[in-house]
Enzyme design. Sequence first.
Site, PDB file in Angstrom:
ATOM      1  N   ILE A 111      34.871 121.028 -36.433  1.00 24.45           N
ATOM      2  CA  ILE A 111      34.968 120.561 -35.229  1.00 24.45           C
ATOM      3  C   ILE A 111      33.962 121.280 -34.055  1.00 24.45           C
ATOM      4  O   ILE A 111      33.061 120.554 -33.539  1.00 24.45           O
ATOM      5  CB  ILE A 111      36.408 120.696 -34.421  1.00 24.45           C
ATOM      6  N   ARG A 166      43.184 126.622 -29.467  1.00 19.80           N
ATOM      7  CA  ARG A 166      44.320 127.129 -29.299  1.00 19.80           C
ATOM      8  C   ARG A 166      44.547 127.862 -27.843  1.00 19.80           C
ATOM      9  O   ARG A 166      43.368 128.808 -27.631  1.00 19.80           O
ATOM     10  CB  ARG A 166      44.966 127.967 -30.314  1.00 19.80           C
ATOM     11  N   ASP A 209      42.112 121.988 -22.968  1.00 17.86           N
ATOM     12  CA  ASP A 209      43.091 121.035 -23.665  1.00 17.86           C
ATOM     13  C   ASP A 209      44.181 121.757 -24.024  1.00 17.86           C
ATOM     14  O   ASP A 209      45.229 121.209 -24.339  1.00 17.86           O
ATOM     15  CB  ASP A 209      42.259 120.497 -24.849  1.00 17.86           C
ATOM     16  N   GLU A 255      52.040 127.059 -23.895  1.00 15.46           N
ATOM     17  CA  GLU A 255      52.282 125.393 -23.918  1.00 15.46           C
ATOM     18  C   GLU A 255      53.813 125.412 -23.786  1.00 15.46           C
ATOM     19  O   GLU A 255      54.509 125.733 -24.391  1.00 15.46           O
ATOM     20  CB  GLU A 255      51.671 124.749 -24.623  1.00 15.46           C
ATOM     21  N   HIS A 312      46.894 118.784 -24.092  1.00 12.42           N
ATOM     22  CA  HIS A 312      46.575 118.982 -25.615  1.00 12.42           C
ATOM     23  C   HIS A 312      46.488 117.604 -26.106  1.00 12.42           C
ATOM     24  O   HIS A 312      47.135 117.313 -27.242  1.00 12.42           O
ATOM     25  CB  HIS A 312      47.908 119.775 -26.398  1.00 12.42           C
TER      26      HIS A 312
HETATM   27  N1  LIG Z   1      43.079 120.683 -29.322  1.00 13.03           N
HETATM   28  C1  LIG Z   1      43.604 119.900 -30.356  1.00 13.03           C
HETATM   29  O1  LIG Z   1      44.306 119.022 -30.303  1.00 13.03           O
HETATM   30  C2  LIG Z   1      43.039 120.271 -31.619  1.00 13.03           C
HETATM   31  C3  LIG Z   1      42.627 119.387 -32.590  1.00 13.03           C
HETATM   32  C4  LIG Z   1      42.293 119.768 -33.610  1.00 13.03           C
HETATM   33  C5  LIG Z   1      42.082 121.154 -34.118  1.00 13.03           C
HETATM   34  N2  LIG Z   1      42.214 122.272 -33.278  1.00 13.03           N
HETATM   35  C6  LIG Z   1      42.221 123.991 -33.508  1.00 13.03           C
HETATM   36  O2  LIG Z   1      40.650 123.830 -33.753  1.00 13.03           O
HETATM   37  C7  LIG Z   1      40.840 124.773 -35.023  1.00 13.03           C
HETATM   38  C8  LIG Z   1      39.599 124.610 -35.724  1.00 13.03           C
HETATM   39  O3  LIG Z   1      39.603 123.308 -36.389  1.00 13.03           O
HETATM   40  P1  LIG Z   1      38.493 122.872 -37.457  1.00 13.03           P
HETATM   41  O4  LIG Z   1      38.990 121.771 -38.459  1.00 13.03           O
HETATM   42  O5  LIG Z   1      37.331 123.159 -36.997  1.00 13.03           O
HETATM   43  O6  LIG Z   1      38.623 124.383 -38.621  1.00 13.03           O
HETATM   44  P2  LIG Z   1      37.560 124.947 -39.258  1.00 13.03           P
HETATM   45  O7  LIG Z   1      38.255 125.968 -40.283  1.00 13.03           O
HETATM   46  O8  LIG Z   1      36.621 124.054 -39.815  1.00 13.03           O
HETATM   47  O9  LIG Z   1      36.794 125.869 -38.264  1.00 13.03           O
HETATM   48  C9  LIG Z   1      37.191 127.025 -37.672  1.00 13.03           C
HETATM   49  C10 LIG Z   1      36.053 127.869 -37.811  1.00 13.03           C
HETATM   50  O10 LIG Z   1      36.418 129.276 -37.130  1.00 13.03           O
HETATM   51  C11 LIG Z   1      35.724 130.334 -37.486  1.00 13.03           C
HETATM   52  N3  LIG Z   1      36.206 131.719 -37.333  1.00 13.03           N
HETATM   53  C12 LIG Z   1      37.281 132.125 -37.615  1.00 13.03           C
HETATM   54  N4  LIG Z   1      37.712 133.185 -36.948  1.00 13.03           N
HETATM   55  C13 LIG Z   1      36.551 133.431 -36.210  1.00 13.03           C
HETATM   56  C14 LIG Z   1      36.315 134.479 -35.548  1.00 13.03           C
HETATM   57  N5  LIG Z   1      36.936 135.802 -35.314  1.00 13.03           N
HETATM   58  N6  LIG Z   1      35.188 134.244 -34.695  1.00 13.03           N
HETATM   59  C15 LIG Z   1      34.454 133.088 -34.625  1.00 13.03           C
HETATM   60  N7  LIG Z   1      34.651 132.206 -35.575  1.00 13.03           N
HETATM   61  C16 LIG Z   1      35.669 132.327 -36.218  1.00 13.03           C
HETATM   62  C17 LIG Z   1      35.748 130.015 -38.957  1.00 13.03           C
HETATM   63  O11 LIG Z   1      34.989 130.515 -39.898  1.00 13.03           O
HETATM   64  C18 LIG Z   1      35.708 128.627 -39.134  1.00 13.03           C
HETATM   65  O12 LIG Z   1      34.093 128.145 -39.284  1.00 13.03           O
HETATM   66  C19 LIG Z   1      42.274 124.456 -35.692  1.00 13.03           C
HETATM   67  O13 LIG Z   1      42.634 125.708 -36.385  1.00 13.03           O
HETATM   68  C20 LIG Z   1      43.105 124.246 -34.549  1.00 13.03           C
HETATM   69  O14 LIG Z   1      43.757 125.198 -33.957  1.00 13.03           O
HETATM   70  C21 LIG Z   1      42.834 121.760 -31.895  1.00 13.03           C
HETATM   71  O1  LIG Z   2      45.669 121.264 -34.794  1.00 12.40           O
HETATM   72  C1  LIG Z   2      45.654 120.322 -34.523  1.00 12.40           C
HETATM   73  O2  LIG Z   2      45.524 119.294 -35.279  1.00 12.40           O
HETATM   74  C2  LIG Z   2      45.664 119.807 -33.127  1.00 12.40           C
HETATM   75  O3  LIG Z   2      46.182 120.889 -32.117  1.00 12.40           O
HETATM   76  C3  LIG Z   2      46.491 118.675 -32.817  1.00 12.40           C
HETATM   77  O4  LIG Z   2      45.805 117.597 -33.191  1.00 12.40           O
END
Ligand SMILES: NC(=O)c1ccc[n+]([C@@H]2O[C@H](COP(=O)([O-])OP(=O)(O)OC[C@H]3O[C@@H](n4cnc5c(N)ncnc54)[C@H](O)[C@@H]3O)[C@@H](O)[C@H]2O)c1
Ligand SMILES: O=C(O)[C@H](O)CO
Length: 386
Positions: free
Chosen positions: A176, A273, A297, A302, A320
Amino acid sequence: MAKPISIEVWNPSGKYRVVSTKPMPGTRWINLLTAQDCRVEICTEKKTILSVEDILALIGDKCDGVIGQLTEDWGEVLFAALKRAGGTAFSNMAVGYNNVDVSAANKYGVAVGNTPGVLTETTAELAAALSLAAARRIVEADQFMRAGLYDGWLPHLFVGNLLKGQTVGVIGAGRIGSAYARMMVEGFKMNLIYYDLYQATRLEKFVTAYGQFLKANGEQPVTWKRAATMVDVLREADLISLHPVLDKTTYHLINKDSLAIMKKEAILVNASRGPVIDEAALVEHLKANPMFRVGLDVFEDEPYMKPGLAELKNAVVVPHIASASKWTREGMATLAALNVLGKIKGFPIWSDPNQVVVFLEEKSAPPLACPSIVNAKHLGLTASKL
Ligand SMILES: NC(=O)c1ccc[n+]([C@@H]2O[C@H](COP(=O)([O-])OP(=O)(O)OC[C@H]3O[C@@H](n4cnc5c(N)ncnc54)[C@H](O)[C@@H]3O)[C@@H](O)[C@H]2O)c1
Ligand SMILES: O=C(O)[C@H](O)CO
């Protein structure tokens, strides 16, 4: 004893009992399960967050697998109950799984699924929307219009920040974070600085190539930098977006001290998060620095916001919804269902959890594999050669 919970049942004579703790978007996920001899029970209770007791009642005496939500506390109690009920599979309908105690799942031999990839662009787009809303004060201006306060154009009315040529900072440049970085670099010609534990090689190549393209067309090229520490990002960026996983290394990553390092007129966006930010410290910082703006978001507790946040004009807050596009939410439901189905049926684990689109094609049957099981290695589950 929890009171009886209301459920909707599909394919009552199915051999495998799969429970979903919430109704989920679309019907493909239900059809895929029922076509493979599953009896699907969907909890329709009018209660947003189910308690552990509620979920225990749903699991009951016989349950093969559960599709759950990020608001639920999946730990020792629930995994023990699922194992007692004969279950071997659980999937979050989310990519993040900080609500799941994976060691407890390992202890009871339960596979834990998540839903990567399908929400990457949708979530990045919302982070981009929050960035623009905060930079250009969209929500404040909208409220001003609706309140009937607009009485003519003025040179100083809702002046905000120009993004072009400024620096976007990304903390957590995974799926992301990288997608968001590309949007901001390509869309708004921002320079990039990022911090991650790993090098984002593809992202770096993209920015280099785009910079060369701009230069060849007589425009100022964009640049990138991988920061050695997060502090470099905090110090240099004009707009910072948070996209790491939530774990003990990222809890309160943004706190009083890190906020103090950021530029006074910076913008901070969080669609990862809530607990990645110390929200009480953020409220104090926003009060003391009216030109500092945030787009949030997610929140630390929450569904609540820390006292004072709701009153601040320099905060844009949404509930969210980062993954809330129709295609994504239906896809998340499908991936979660296929994780559970695949484990029940003994299918292998998909070889690349970043390439899951093949499971989402409406017109073709999905591969006979679990799209993404986070503890596959620990459970000794075999990877697909497909
Ligand atoms: N708000 C929402 O609705 C929503 C939606 C999707 C995902 N998310 C959150 O986004 C997060 C990321 O999703 P993703 O698919 O990109 O995951 P991902 O695993 O591809 O990316 C997470 C990145 O964080 C990095 N990371 C881990 N520890 C770290 C640190 N201490 N400092 C810096 N970087 C660090 C990892 O190396 C990785 O590249 C999910 O775990 C989820 O909690 C939220
Ligand atoms: O981790 C996730 O997938 C989000 O927070 C909800 O889409």
